[in-house]
Design a protein around this motif. Structure first.
Motif, PDB file in Angstrom:
ATOM      1  N   LEU B  76       0.846  -1.195   0.000  1.00 34.36           N
ATOM      2  CA  LEU B  76       0.000   0.000   0.000  1.00 34.36           C
ATOM      3  C   LEU B  76       0.879   1.241   0.000  1.00 34.36           C
ATOM      4  O   LEU B  76       1.844   1.329   0.759  1.00 34.36           O
ATOM      5  CB  LEU B  76      -0.868  -0.008   1.264  1.00 34.36           C
ATOM      6  CG  LEU B  76      -1.888   1.136   1.399  1.00 34.36           C
ATOM      7  CD1 LEU B  76      -2.979   1.002   0.334  1.00 34.36           C
ATOM      8  CD2 LEU B  76      -2.502   1.110   2.801  1.00 34.36           C
ATOM      9  N   LEU B  77       0.562   2.150  -0.897  1.00 36.26           N
ATOM     10  CA  LEU B  77       1.345   3.386  -0.939  1.00 36.26           C
ATOM     11  C   LEU B  77       0.752   4.381   0.056  1.00 36.26           C
ATOM     12  O   LEU B  77      -0.458   4.426   0.255  1.00 36.26           O
ATOM     13  CB  LEU B  77       1.308   3.977  -2.347  1.00 36.26           C
ATOM     14  CG  LEU B  77       1.970   3.140  -3.443  1.00 36.26           C
ATOM     15  CD1 LEU B  77       1.796   3.801  -4.799  1.00 36.26           C
ATOM     16  CD2 LEU B  77       3.445   2.917  -3.145  1.00 36.26           C
ATOM     17  N   SER B  78       1.617   5.194   0.669  1.00 35.11           N
ATOM     18  CA  SER B  78       1.133   6.265   1.537  1.00 35.11           C
ATOM     19  C   SER B  78       0.354   7.227   0.641  1.00 35.11           C
ATOM     20  O   SER B  78       0.606   7.290  -0.560  1.00 35.11           O
ATOM     21  CB  SER B  78       2.322   6.986   2.170  1.00 35.11           C
ATOM     22  OG  SER B  78       3.092   7.584   1.136  1.00 35.11           O
ATOM     23  N   PRO B  79      -0.591   7.997   1.211  1.00 36.50           N
ATOM     24  CA  PRO B  79      -1.399   8.896   0.376  1.00 36.50           C
ATOM     25  C   PRO B  79      -0.530   9.794  -0.492  1.00 36.50           C
ATOM     26  O   PRO B  79      -0.820  10.001  -1.677  1.00 36.50           O
ATOM     27  CB  PRO B  79      -2.179   9.712   1.407  1.00 36.50           C
ATOM     28  CG  PRO B  79      -2.234   8.842   2.622  1.00 36.50           C
ATOM     29  CD  PRO B  79      -0.986   8.042   2.623  1.00 36.50           C
ATOM     30  N   ALA B  80       0.570  10.299   0.085  1.00 36.17           N
ATOM     31  CA  ALA B  80       1.445  11.186  -0.686  1.00 36.17           C
ATOM     32  C   ALA B  80       2.055  10.437  -1.860  1.00 36.17           C
ATOM     33  O   ALA B  80       2.030  10.884  -3.011  1.00 36.17           O
ATOM     34  CB  ALA B  80       2.540  11.736   0.223  1.00 36.17           C
ATOM     35  N   LYS B  81       2.591   9.240  -1.549  1.00 36.65           N
ATOM     36  CA  LYS B  81       3.222   8.417  -2.588  1.00 36.65           C
ATOM     37  C   LYS B  81       2.204   8.048  -3.657  1.00 36.65           C
ATOM     38  O   LYS B  81       2.499   8.051  -4.856  1.00 36.65           O
ATOM     39  CB  LYS B  81       3.780   7.132  -1.956  1.00 36.65           C
ATOM     40  CG  LYS B  81       5.168   7.303  -1.363  1.00 36.65           C
ATOM     41  CD  LYS B  81       6.196   6.597  -2.262  1.00 36.65           C
ATOM     42  CE  LYS B  81       7.628   6.883  -1.868  1.00 36.65           C
ATOM     43  NZ  LYS B  81       8.035   6.082  -0.707  1.00 36.65           N
ATOM     44  N   LEU B  88       2.149  10.284 -12.055  1.00 37.82           N
ATOM     45  CA  LEU B  88       3.144   9.753 -12.997  1.00 37.82           C
ATOM     46  C   LEU B  88       2.648   8.472 -13.673  1.00 37.82           C
ATOM     47  O   LEU B  88       3.316   7.906 -14.516  1.00 37.82           O
ATOM     48  CB  LEU B  88       4.453   9.452 -12.266  1.00 37.82           C
ATOM     49  CG  LEU B  88       5.213  10.663 -11.718  1.00 37.82           C
ATOM     50  CD1 LEU B  88       6.273  10.211 -10.721  1.00 37.82           C
ATOM     51  CD2 LEU B  88       5.851  11.451 -12.849  1.00 37.82           C
ATOM     52  N   SER B  89       1.445   8.053 -13.219  1.00 34.38           N
ATOM     53  CA  SER B  89       0.846   6.768 -13.623  1.00 34.38           C
ATOM     54  C   SER B  89       1.862   5.630 -13.613  1.00 34.38           C
ATOM     55  O   SER B  89       1.980   4.847 -14.540  1.00 34.38           O
ATOM     56  CB  SER B  89       0.116   6.863 -14.966  1.00 34.38           C
ATOM     57  OG  SER B  89       0.999   7.203 -15.988  1.00 34.38           O
TER      58      SER B  89
END
Ligand SMILES: Cc1ncc(C[n+]2csc(CCOP(=O)(O)OP(=O)(O)O)c2C)c(N)n1
Ligand code: SF4
Ligand code: SF4
Ligand code: SF4
Lengths: 487, 95
Positions: B76-81, B88-89
């Motif tokens: 899971l990516l952090s919201p920022a990431k 950048l898709s």
């Protein structure tokens, strides 16, 4: 949002073009450690950005098909021989990342000698040594690393000290040498050991890139099939049985003291070869000789000479002499000896090319000239001489002339002549004299010059000159006799 | 997924046909969110399956698995990431 964090490494192919089986999975048994190690190596190659510069050398064993999986340069070599091949690749291409991937049967048994010397030389390569305490590929025979009491198909009642000796601690053995820089033993049996293994794999490759010398990572690897265990039990078996005998950890690390451990690539230039051989510029000049403007008849040009006789008659030396003289005259030459098993008393022959064209092969199967100094040699090689060729034979030792009528034959009583001028030992030089006297292929002066450069004793040089002259004289007399006979 | 539920930190994909049913991943997974299926894949192995939730994205199953492509782990990516990745898709959106 999720992102891929652990996925098939790029240095492994997306599909495997193996001949049998599917194109998705490896040929390894379920739970086999080779697969894990492949992934870790590929992952490290990716991380180090070395995919395009990696050469994987892998010999025989279950991992024989590694080239189906690794999308890098691959060389498959004979059993146990990976260290030698890896050495060659690394020395030829010092900027490549060279991996020798070997099983314990391969590395410790049949290839024991190779790894020892490679490690001792401290070659800047990385070796992955898969120790599964057994020969997996061939169906579970005993390996040098097999544990005491371990049953294999060749130790059916268990390995016994007095029968098969102790399990061999190869890493410790190699670590006792000065050559190796880094040796670590890791295992593949639980999460912690696998993570440690990944680190060691990367370290082993990194060492090479940094030019720190020979690294070997021994991997205690489950072989469920060879051990007759389930994959999970095989992992437990590594932990419970292999670990006590083969403890994990760094066995040797002197990488901090080792830099620039790469061999510099030797550029082999004609100038460098000349320098090493001590050939001066004057003698190393280009091959420029031609036959045109010479007094050599067309049938004698670019000779392919077979010289044959008993060992000890000096036919090999004679061939070398011819080649040397030809070379100094500016021809392309080759000299290829063929020895019998005995130095003396056996038969010996050699092949000499003296040519205006580059010599494609030093082998001569259709000689245009045969110089034979004993009967078996004449019988053997006379039929091979091309039509229109020349046969010279020592008629003091061979009493029957060759039966061919489509070649020029010159009988030279070389041994008798040599004996009469001082020593039968120079019979070979008499033959040489007869050959150049008959054909004019090489000038006497150059022959003498070469002999002078090879022989220190003045008396010997003089005897040789006498022998050449006697040979030349014999050839010219024989010619005259033949001409008068023809008339 | 209900919005008030916390999203799992990871998830995995198992390529059933690339699995040999060795079970090493199941053994390795700390939160016990994998098991071997009762069914067979086309080569007769009981493939590993993900139980559907509870994955931490730790990756140990990936490194326990001998097969190159059987398991893919997602984190899971952090919201920022995630925002950055979305712009950048680059990320593979899986939900
Ligand atoms: C010159 C030669 N001798 C013997 C063999 C037979 N052979 C093939 S693999 C092997 C042993 C392999 O064992 P190991 O190196 O431990 O690799 P594993 O299969 O366990 O991965 C042997 C003896 C061979 N292929 N070539
Ligand atoms: S025999 Fe052993 S080493 Fe060979 S593939 Fe099977 S498990 Fe691996
Ligand atoms: S990534 Fe970790 S938690 Fe998720 S399934 Fe694999 S081992 Fe279990
Ligand atoms: S470790 Fe890999 S091959 Fe083994 S059961 Fe799990 S996914 Fe399948």
């Amino acid at each position: 949002m999720y992102a891929k964090s652990f996925q098939r490494p790029k240095s492994l192919f997306g599909e495997f073009s193996r001949k049998s089986g599917d194109h998705l999975t490896t040929h390894y048994c379920p739970g086999c450690g080779h697969g894990n190690l492949h992934k870790y190596i590929a992952e490290a190659i990716d991380e180090l950005g070395m995919q395009d510069r990696t050469v994987l050398v892998n010999p025989v064993g279950c991992s024989v098909f590694a080239y189906y999986y690794f999308d890098v340069g691959n060389i498959q070599v004979p059993h146990g021989r990976a260290p030698a091949a890896a050495t060659a690749v690394k020395r030829a291409l010092p900027d490549s990342l060279v991996i020798s991937y070997q099983g314990d049967g391969d590395l410790a048994a049949i290839g024991g000698n190779e790894i020892l010397h490679c490690a001792n030389r401290g070659e800047n390569i990385t070796v992955f040594f898969v120790n599964n305490a057994i020969y997996g590929m061939t169906g579970g025979q005993m390996a040098p690393t097999t544990l005491l009491g371990q049953r294999t198909s060749t130790s059916p009642t268990g390995r016994q000290i007095l029968e098969e000796g102790f399990p061999m601690h190869v890493s410790e053995l190699l670590a006792s040498l000065e050559g190796p820089s880094y040796i670590e033993r890791v295992g593949l049996f639980d999460n912690k050991s696998r993570m440690r293994a990944r680190k060691a794999v990367k370290k082993g490759l990194q060492n090479q890139i940094e030019g720190r010398g020979f690294s070997l990572i021994e991997v205690l690897s489950p072989c469920p099939t060879g051990w007759g265990l389930t994959p999970t039990d095989a992992c437990n078996w590594v932990k419970e049985n292999l670990l006590p005998v083969f403890p994990l950890g760094v066995i040797k690390d002197v990488t901090a003291d080792r830099e620039n451990w790469n061999r510099r690539r030797l550029e082999v230039t004609p100038e460098r070869v000349a320098e090493v051989l001590g050939i001066t510029h004057a003698t190393a000049e280009k091959r420029t000789a031609t036959w045109t403007d010479s007094n050599v008849a067309t049938c004698y040009r670019d000779p392919r000479i077979k010289l044959a006789g008993f060992g000890g008659q000096g036919v090999l030396f004679l061939g070398k002499l011819l080649a040397e003289v030809g070379m100094r005259e500016g021809f392309n030459v080759s000299w290829l000896p063929s020895y019998g098993p005995e130095m003396r008393g056996g038969t010996a022959n050699c092949a000499v090319n003296i040519s205006t064209l580059p010599v494609g092969s030093p082998l001569i199967s259709d000689p245009s000239v045969l110089i034979a100094t004993n009967r078996p040699s004449l019988d053997k090689f006379a039929p091979e001489v091309v039509s229109g060729g020349v046969i010279l034979y020592d008629s003091s030792l061979i009493d029957t002339a060759p039966t061919r009528d489509d070649v020029e034959v010159l009988a030279v009583p070389a041994t008798a002549i040599a004996d009469s001028i001082g020593s039968p030992k120079v019979a070979n030089i008499v033959m040489l004299g007869a050959y150049i006297g008959l054909t004019n292929v090489l000038p006497k002066e150059r022959v003498v010059a070469v002999i002078e450069s090879m022989t220190k004793k003045k008396a010997l040089v003089e005897l040789n000159i006498k022998a050449i002259d006697a040979g030349i004289e014999h050839a010219s007399k024989a010619h005259v006799a033949e001409d008068s006979w023809a008339v | 997924m209900k919005s008030e539920e916390k999203e799992d930190r990871g998830r995995i994909d198992i390529s059933t046909e690339e699995c040999k049913g060795c079970g090493l991943c199941v053994e390795a997974c700390a939160p016990n969110v994998m098991q071997l299926s009762d069914g067979f894949n086309s080569r007769g192995y009981h493939p590993a399956v993900y139980l559907g939730s509870g994955c931490t994205g730790c990756g140990v199953c990936f490194f326990a698995c001998p097969e190159p492509g059987a398991i893919t782990v997602f984190t899971l990516l952090s919201p920022a990431k995630a925002a950055e990745a979305a712009s950048l898709s680059l990320a593979t959106t899986t939900l």
